[in-house]
Motif scaffolding. Structure first.
Motif, mmCIF file in Angstrom:
data_model
loop_
_atom_site.group_PDB
_atom_site.id
_atom_site.type_symbol
_atom_site.label_atom_id
_atom_site.label_comp_id
_atom_site.label_asym_id
_atom_site.label_seq_id
_atom_site.Cartn_x
_atom_site.Cartn_y
_atom_site.Cartn_z
ATOM 1 N N LEU A 112 9.820 3.874 -6.339
ATOM 2 C CA LEU A 112 8.871 4.853 -6.891
ATOM 3 C C LEU A 112 9.502 5.871 -7.835
ATOM 4 O O LEU A 112 8.823 6.745 -8.338
ATOM 5 C CB LEU A 112 8.184 5.617 -5.735
ATOM 6 N N LYS A 113 10.831 5.782 -8.006
ATOM 7 C CA LYS A 113 11.572 6.729 -8.843
ATOM 8 C C LYS A 113 11.597 8.145 -8.270
ATOM 9 O O LYS A 113 12.150 9.058 -8.885
ATOM 10 C CB LYS A 113 10.971 6.785 -10.268
ATOM 11 N N ARG A 114 10.995 8.380 -7.166
ATOM 12 C CA ARG A 114 10.988 9.679 -6.501
ATOM 13 C C ARG A 114 11.301 9.483 -5.037
ATOM 14 O O ARG A 114 11.021 8.407 -4.466
ATOM 15 C CB ARG A 114 9.617 10.379 -6.630
ATOM 16 N N ALA A 115 11.828 10.531 -4.398
ATOM 17 C CA ALA A 115 12.042 10.488 -2.941
ATOM 18 C C ALA A 115 12.194 11.912 -2.440
ATOM 19 O O ALA A 115 12.846 12.731 -3.105
ATOM 20 C CB ALA A 115 13.282 9.676 -2.604
ATOM 21 N N VAL A 148 18.843 15.850 -7.899
ATOM 22 C CA VAL A 148 18.697 16.073 -6.458
ATOM 23 C C VAL A 148 18.580 17.577 -6.195
ATOM 24 O O VAL A 148 19.519 18.325 -6.430
ATOM 25 C CB VAL A 148 19.917 15.508 -5.686
ATOM 26 N N GLY A 149 17.390 17.987 -5.728
ATOM 27 C CA GLY A 149 17.196 19.402 -5.379
ATOM 28 C C GLY A 149 17.334 19.563 -3.881
ATOM 29 O O GLY A 149 16.846 18.727 -3.116
ATOM 30 N N GLY A 195 0.808 -1.234 0.000
ATOM 31 C CA GLY A 195 0.000 0.000 0.000
ATOM 32 C C GLY A 195 0.833 1.272 0.000
ATOM 33 O O GLY A 195 0.332 2.366 0.267
ATOM 34 N N LEU A 196 2.124 1.148 -0.309
ATOM 35 C CA LEU A 196 3.013 2.336 -0.302
ATOM 36 C C LEU A 196 2.443 3.401 -1.233
ATOM 37 O O LEU A 196 2.215 3.144 -2.415
ATOM 38 C CB LEU A 196 4.404 1.913 -0.801
ATOM 39 N N HIS A 197 2.125 4.591 -0.690
ATOM 40 C CA HIS A 197 1.459 5.583 -1.542
ATOM 41 C C HIS A 197 2.169 6.937 -1.553
ATOM 42 O O HIS A 197 1.679 7.896 -2.124
ATOM 43 C CB HIS A 197 0.006 5.797 -1.075
ATOM 44 N N SER A 198 3.331 7.009 -0.921
ATOM 45 C CA SER A 198 3.996 8.319 -0.902
ATOM 46 C C SER A 198 5.502 8.138 -0.986
ATOM 47 O O SER A 198 6.046 7.147 -0.496
ATOM 48 C CB SER A 198 3.652 9.062 0.404
ATOM 49 N N TYR A 199 6.146 9.135 -1.608
ATOM 50 C CA TYR A 199 7.623 9.104 -1.617
ATOM 51 C C TYR A 199 8.170 10.195 -0.705
ATOM 52 O O TYR A 199 9.358 10.487 -0.697
ATOM 53 C CB TYR A 199 8.144 9.282 -3.046
ATOM 54 N N LYS A 200 7.280 10.829 0.092
ATOM 55 C CA LYS A 200 7.725 11.939 0.947
ATOM 56 C C LYS A 200 7.890 11.450 2.384
ATOM 57 O O LYS A 200 6.911 11.126 3.059
ATOM 58 C CB LYS A 200 6.688 13.078 0.903
ATOM 59 N N ILE A 201 9.150 11.391 2.817
ATOM 60 C CA ILE A 201 9.427 10.886 4.162
ATOM 61 C C ILE A 201 8.964 11.935 5.169
ATOM 62 O O ILE A 201 9.357 13.099 5.065
ATOM 63 C CB ILE A 201 10.930 10.595 4.334
ATOM 64 N N ALA A 202 8.133 11.517 6.120
ATOM 65 C CA ALA A 202 7.541 12.474 7.069
ATOM 66 C C ALA A 202 8.639 13.235 7.814
ATOM 67 O O ALA A 202 9.650 12.651 8.212
ATOM 68 C CB ALA A 202 6.690 11.703 8.071
ATOM 69 N N CYS A 203 8.426 14.547 7.967
ATOM 70 C CA CYS A 203 9.458 15.393 8.571
ATOM 71 C C CYS A 203 9.776 15.017 10.009
ATOM 72 O O CYS A 203 10.905 14.689 10.333
ATOM 73 C CB CYS A 203 8.996 16.854 8.538
ATOM 74 N N CYS A 228 14.374 14.274 -4.720
ATOM 75 C CA CYS A 228 15.093 13.450 -5.703
ATOM 76 C C CYS A 228 14.136 12.934 -6.773
ATOM 77 O O CYS A 228 13.032 12.476 -6.469
ATOM 78 C CB CYS A 228 15.724 12.239 -5.021
ATOM 79 N N ASP A 229 14.634 12.960 -8.043
ATOM 80 C CA ASP A 229 13.878 12.378 -9.149
ATOM 81 C C ASP A 229 14.772 11.387 -9.878
ATOM 82 O O ASP A 229 15.780 11.771 -10.473
ATOM 83 C CB ASP A 229 13.407 13.480 -10.112
#
Ligand code: EPZ
Length: 416
Positions: free
Chosen positions: A105-108, A137-138, A77-85, A146-147
């Motif tokens: 996910l190719k994104r992070a 990497v921004g 069920g992984l639905h996000s590439y944004k690691i919680a702050c 990351c993309d």
């Protein structure tokens, strides 16, 4: 935040069983999202850092269940590439998620990681390696974005053998279309454990434990049931405690080879060490003699994570010891607290000169970081009289509740 109350002066007798290594479990949890199939980890210690990592996984959409020492992760069920702050700010190993999220996910996206306050702890080597792979990497306002859409295999030379960067890049390469080579890698046992874990899931990783690791990309990875290696730093902490406090202590579920640099330092004059299959017994033979010099180095050298504990041992040893911390910039903070207990330690830059005293005395001290806090527990157990250790949440990050564990071997310790 709680404190430990310790009545010191008693030897350590009996045995302790060592759980899975914190610095392996955290990485394997990050790697668990490389497959949507179920991953089961055995022997997971009930410690703060693991709890934070499980929180990070849940916030990404994973189902995580702990039953005793067994942790099950279902990331279908992984639905996000944004690691919680918030949790990420607490934990260095949140940055390890960059590699596994990029692969899945190719994104992070993450914030700059937290962790013990023991130095600058940049992540430039992680990010340089990802950029070598073609990841954009921004870095803005403390966030890393990351993309990995156009990521390709590469031949990467790490500026220094960073444990986390080695692990992050191993995970970032597992699905790339070809063979990636990582050079000047860290050689810690936890890197070998990650290789074994990834290969058990169907990856093709070779060379861990040496300085060159190759990763041949595969299409996908499957679920796995796995037992991480035992925690060599927790084992080393109690081995040092047995020499400091006196007594006869057996450590069950250890890999003696992972502790060879410490065992070589424990003075033969004051303790007998019996390593045998899966366990080590340390028998004290009286006041330890000072070890003239200890320098922390990358594995297989003396581990920086045992430096604070070694400094505590030297503070009650017979003679003068020099301890040099080559890995982190400010990892002598607990020396100030040891001096409140009667230790004679002079710190200058990355070097501590320790003039051993026959005995420490109980005092009120403050844990400043994980391993520094552990060294204060050892000192309080060896000291005469009562000690109070505040801010023990630092210790809880890497050690299960010591008020439940250490009485098993005779330590008078309570948690308030
Ligand atoms: C891991 O941290 C461990 N943490 C640390 O354990 C351990 O002390 C350390 O390795 C060294 O063995 C985990 O595995 C979760 P590094 P990590 O990257 O990966 C510099 C404990 O007490 N560096 O090997 O962060 C860095 O500043 C913790 O359990 C860069 O300059 O360590 C340090 O001086 C504390 N740039 C040196 O490398 C980077 O991009 C080694 O750090 C990365 C690291």
């Amino acid at each position: 935040m709680g404190k430990y109350i310790i009545e010191g002066g008693r030897g350590l007798y009996g045995s302790l069983t060592i759980k899975g290594a914190k610095n392996s479990v955290l990485t394997l949890l990050a790697a668990s999202i490389l497959t949507p199939e179920k991953v089961v980890l055995h022997g997971c210690p009930d410690i703060g850092d693991v709890a934070v990592m499980l929180r990070i996984l849940r916030k990404l959409g994973c189902k995580v269940e702990r039953t005793g020492d067994i942790v099950e992760i279902d990331s279908s069920g992984l639905h996000s590439y944004k690691i919680a702050c918030d949790p990420a700010k607490e934990l260095r190993s949140s940055v390890f998620m960059l590699g596994s999220l990029l692969s899945r996910l190719k994104r992070a996206k993450a914030v700059y990681p937290g962790g013990c306050d023991i130095g600058l702890r940049p992540i430039d080597i992680h990010l340089a390696g990802l950029r070598e792979l073609g990841v954009t990497v921004g870095e803005r306002h403390g966030h890393i974005d990351c993309d990995g859409t156009n990521a390709e295999p590469a031949d990467i030379m790490l500026d220094l053998p960073s444990v986390g960067a080695t692990e992050n890049l191993m995970m970032a390469c597992v699905f790339l279309n070809g063979v990636s080579i990582l050079r000047n890698c860290a050689k810690e046992p936890e890197i070998v454990d990650l290789q074994n874990f990834l290969n058990a899931m169907g990856a093709k990783v070779r060379g861990a434990g040496g300085s060159v690791i190759t990763v041949e990309g595969v299409k996908r990875l499957h679920g796995v049931e796995y037992t991480p290696i035992p925690d060599r730093i927790v084992a080393g902490t109690w081995a040092i405690g047995a020499v400091m406090c006196g007594g006869k202590l057996t450590l069950e579920n250890v890999i003696p080879e992972h502790l060879s640099s410490l065992l070589a330092k424990l003075p033969k004059s004051s303790c007998k060490i019996y390593p045998r299959d899966g366990k080590i017994t340390i028998e004290s033979k009286g006041r330890p003699r000072a070890v003239p010099k200890t320098e922390t180095m990358y594995y297989p050298g003396f581990p920086t994570d045992l430096q604070a504990q070694m400094t505590a041992l030297q503070s009650v040893s017979d003679g003068t010891a020099v301890i040099v911390e080559n890995i982190f910039e400010t990892r002598f903070r607990s020396a100030v607290e040891l001096c409140k207990m009667g230790a004679n330690i002079t710190v200058s830059g990355n070097t501590a000169v320790v003039r051993g005293v026959p005995e420490l005395y109980g005092s009120r001290v403050v844990a400043t970081d994980l391993r520094g806090g552990a060294s204060l527990v050892l000192a309080a157990a060896a000291a005469s009289g009562r000690s109070e250790i505040d801010e023990i949440h630092h210790i809880d990050r890497g050690y299960e509740d010591l008020a439940a564990i250490l009485p098993q071997v005779g330590v008078d310790i309570k948690r308030e």
